[in-house]
Design a protein around this motif. Structure first.
Motif, PDB file in Angstrom:
ATOM      1  N   ILE A 130       0.842  -1.201   0.000  1.00  0.00           N
ATOM      2  CA  ILE A 130       0.000   0.000   0.000  1.00  0.00           C
ATOM      3  C   ILE A 130       0.878   1.253   0.000  1.00  0.00           C
ATOM      4  O   ILE A 130       0.621   2.203  -0.748  1.00  0.00           O
ATOM      5  CB  ILE A 130      -0.957   0.002   1.217  1.00  0.00           C
ATOM      6  N   GLN A 131       1.949   1.246   0.816  1.00  0.00           N
ATOM      7  CA  GLN A 131       2.839   2.412   0.869  1.00  0.00           C
ATOM      8  C   GLN A 131       3.529   2.637  -0.477  1.00  0.00           C
ATOM      9  O   GLN A 131       3.691   3.777  -0.913  1.00  0.00           O
ATOM     10  CB  GLN A 131       3.890   2.244   1.978  1.00  0.00           C
ATOM     11  N   SER A 132       3.895   1.551  -1.151  1.00  0.00           N
ATOM     12  CA  SER A 132       4.542   1.705  -2.460  1.00  0.00           C
ATOM     13  C   SER A 132       3.569   2.311  -3.466  1.00  0.00           C
ATOM     14  O   SER A 132       3.958   3.102  -4.327  1.00  0.00           O
ATOM     15  CB  SER A 132       5.116   0.380  -2.966  1.00  0.00           C
ATOM     16  N   MET A 133       2.263   1.965  -3.350  1.00  0.00           N
ATOM     17  CA  MET A 133       1.248   2.559  -4.228  1.00  0.00           C
ATOM     18  C   MET A 133       1.091   4.053  -3.914  1.00  0.00           C
ATOM     19  O   MET A 133       0.978   4.868  -4.823  1.00  0.00           O
ATOM     20  CB  MET A 133      -0.090   1.839  -4.055  1.00  0.00           C
ATOM     21  N   ILE A 134       1.097   4.408  -2.627  1.00  0.00           N
ATOM     22  CA  ILE A 134       0.982   5.820  -2.229  1.00  0.00           C
ATOM     23  C   ILE A 134       2.179   6.610  -2.756  1.00  0.00           C
ATOM     24  O   ILE A 134       2.021   7.698  -3.326  1.00  0.00           O
ATOM     25  CB  ILE A 134       0.866   5.947  -0.692  1.00  0.00           C
ATOM     26  N   ASN A 135       3.376   6.045  -2.595  1.00  0.00           N
ATOM     27  CA  ASN A 135       4.587   6.703  -3.104  1.00  0.00           C
ATOM     28  C   ASN A 135       4.528   6.877  -4.617  1.00  0.00           C
ATOM     29  O   ASN A 135       4.958   7.897  -5.159  1.00  0.00           O
ATOM     30  CB  ASN A 135       5.844   5.918  -2.721  1.00  0.00           C
ATOM     31  N   LEU A 136       3.998   5.883  -5.292  1.00  0.00           N
ATOM     32  CA  LEU A 136       3.848   5.938  -6.743  1.00  0.00           C
ATOM     33  C   LEU A 136       2.974   7.124  -7.139  1.00  0.00           C
ATOM     34  O   LEU A 136       3.326   7.912  -8.016  1.00  0.00           O
ATOM     35  CB  LEU A 136       3.222   4.635  -7.245  1.00  0.00           C
ATOM     36  N   ILE A 137       1.845   7.263  -6.448  1.00  0.00           N
ATOM     37  CA  ILE A 137       0.913   8.347  -6.760  1.00  0.00           C
ATOM     38  C   ILE A 137       1.560   9.715  -6.515  1.00  0.00           C
ATOM     39  O   ILE A 137       1.372  10.649  -7.279  1.00  0.00           O
ATOM     40  CB  ILE A 137      -0.384   8.181  -5.924  1.00  0.00           C
ATOM     41  N   LYS A 138       2.350   9.811  -5.458  1.00  0.00           N
ATOM     42  CA  LYS A 138       2.969  11.090  -5.081  1.00  0.00           C
ATOM     43  C   LYS A 138       4.085  11.516  -6.030  1.00  0.00           C
ATOM     44  O   LYS A 138       4.398  12.699  -6.127  1.00  0.00           O
ATOM     45  CB  LYS A 138       3.557  10.999  -3.667  1.00  0.00           C
ATOM     46  N   THR A 139       4.732  10.567  -6.690  1.00  0.00           N
ATOM     47  CA  THR A 139       5.950  10.901  -7.450  1.00  0.00           C
ATOM     48  C   THR A 139       5.802  10.763  -8.965  1.00  0.00           C
ATOM     49  O   THR A 139       6.783  10.528  -9.659  1.00  0.00           O
ATOM     50  CB  THR A 139       7.125  10.011  -6.981  1.00  0.00           C
ATOM     51  N   ILE A 140       4.593  10.918  -9.458  1.00  0.00           N
ATOM     52  CA  ILE A 140       4.383  10.793 -10.901  1.00  0.00           C
ATOM     53  C   ILE A 140       4.996  11.995 -11.626  1.00  0.00           C
ATOM     54  O   ILE A 140       4.719  13.138 -11.289  1.00  0.00           O
ATOM     55  CB  ILE A 140       2.870  10.702 -11.217  1.00  0.00           C
ATOM     56  N   LYS A 141       5.819  11.700 -12.622  1.00  0.00           N
ATOM     57  CA  LYS A 141       6.458  12.770 -13.388  1.00  0.00           C
ATOM     58  C   LYS A 141       5.800  12.943 -14.758  1.00  0.00           C
ATOM     59  O   LYS A 141       5.676  14.035 -15.259  1.00  0.00           O
ATOM     60  CB  LYS A 141       7.949  12.462 -13.563  1.00  0.00           C
ATOM     61  N   SER A 142       5.420  11.819 -15.371  1.00  0.00           N
ATOM     62  CA  SER A 142       4.828  11.867 -16.711  1.00  0.00           C
ATOM     63  C   SER A 142       3.927  10.653 -16.889  1.00  0.00           C
ATOM     64  O   SER A 142       3.903   9.754 -16.053  1.00  0.00           O
ATOM     65  CB  SER A 142       5.933  11.838 -17.774  1.00  0.00           C
TER      66      SER A 142
END
Length: 202
Positions: free
Chosen positions: A84-96
């Motif tokens: 779940i944390q990796s999914m949250i981090n993914l959402i926060k760090t989207i560049k493109s």
């Protein structure tokens, strides 16, 4: 390519299996999008669906593991939190858009391959390994189509071990109730006894 759902991935619990099938479908959507031109908003929709469904599934799976006194529940809970944390981090760090597709693909692949196909199968293995036939032979939880009873039910049995509950599929339950077949707990070596039938809301 991501693996497709196969009955060999079954944990022989109808609710958990249905949730796993849905997650395989969602991962398939991620794979389909990976090498195609697609709008960022479409990816976000799949990401949101994937994220929310995973949270619900993890919650149900943890309740189920608690119900059957699965010994590695706490380790499994930690893995769920990490996913779940990796999914949250993914959402926060989207560049493109491409960055989003790539990260979502990695999370889906890692989650599918390492979690369902490895961690969740340990639960199934532990359930099977906790029981034996009266002759001390290993048992199988495979079921035939005509053995399906209430798809939403879990059949719980107890033995002499304090706090241990055995969840058996309908086919095993039928063999005990209708044929008088005996199955033993491998730990205490005593025959298991019917405790209760529980609907799948663990």
């Amino acid at each position: 390519m991501f693996p497709k759902w196969d009955d060999s991935y079954s944990v022989h619990n109808a609710k958990i299996d249905e949730q796993h099938k849905k997650l395989f479908d969602l991962a398939g959507k991620v794979e389909y999008m990976f090498d195609k031109p697609i709008y960022k908003e479409d990816i976000k929709v799949v990401l949101s669906e994937f994220f929310n469904y995973m949270k619900d599934h993890f919650h149900d799976e943890e309740k189920y593991m608690q119900l059957i006194s699965y010994p590695e529940l706490e380790q499994h809970r930690i893995i769920h939190k990490e996913i779940i944390q990796s999914m949250i981090n993914l959402i926060k760090t989207i560049k493109s858009t491409n960055d989003l597709k790539e990260k979502l693909y990695v999370v889906a692949k890692k989650w599918l391959l390492e979690h369902i196909l490895y961690e969740d199968m340990k639960i199934e293995q532990w359930r099977r390994e906790s029981l034996s036939t009266e002759e001390n032979e290993d048992i199988s939880f495979e079921e035939t189509r005509d053995q399906k009873d209430d798809e939403n039910a879990v059949y719980l049995y107890v033995c002499e071990c304090v706090g241990l509950i055995h969840d058996v599929p309908f086919g095993i339950h039928q063999k005990i109730q209708l044929k008088g077949t005996k199955f033993k707990c491998k730990k205490c070596k005593e025959a298991i006894r019917f405790f209760r039938k529980q609907e799948e809301d663990f």
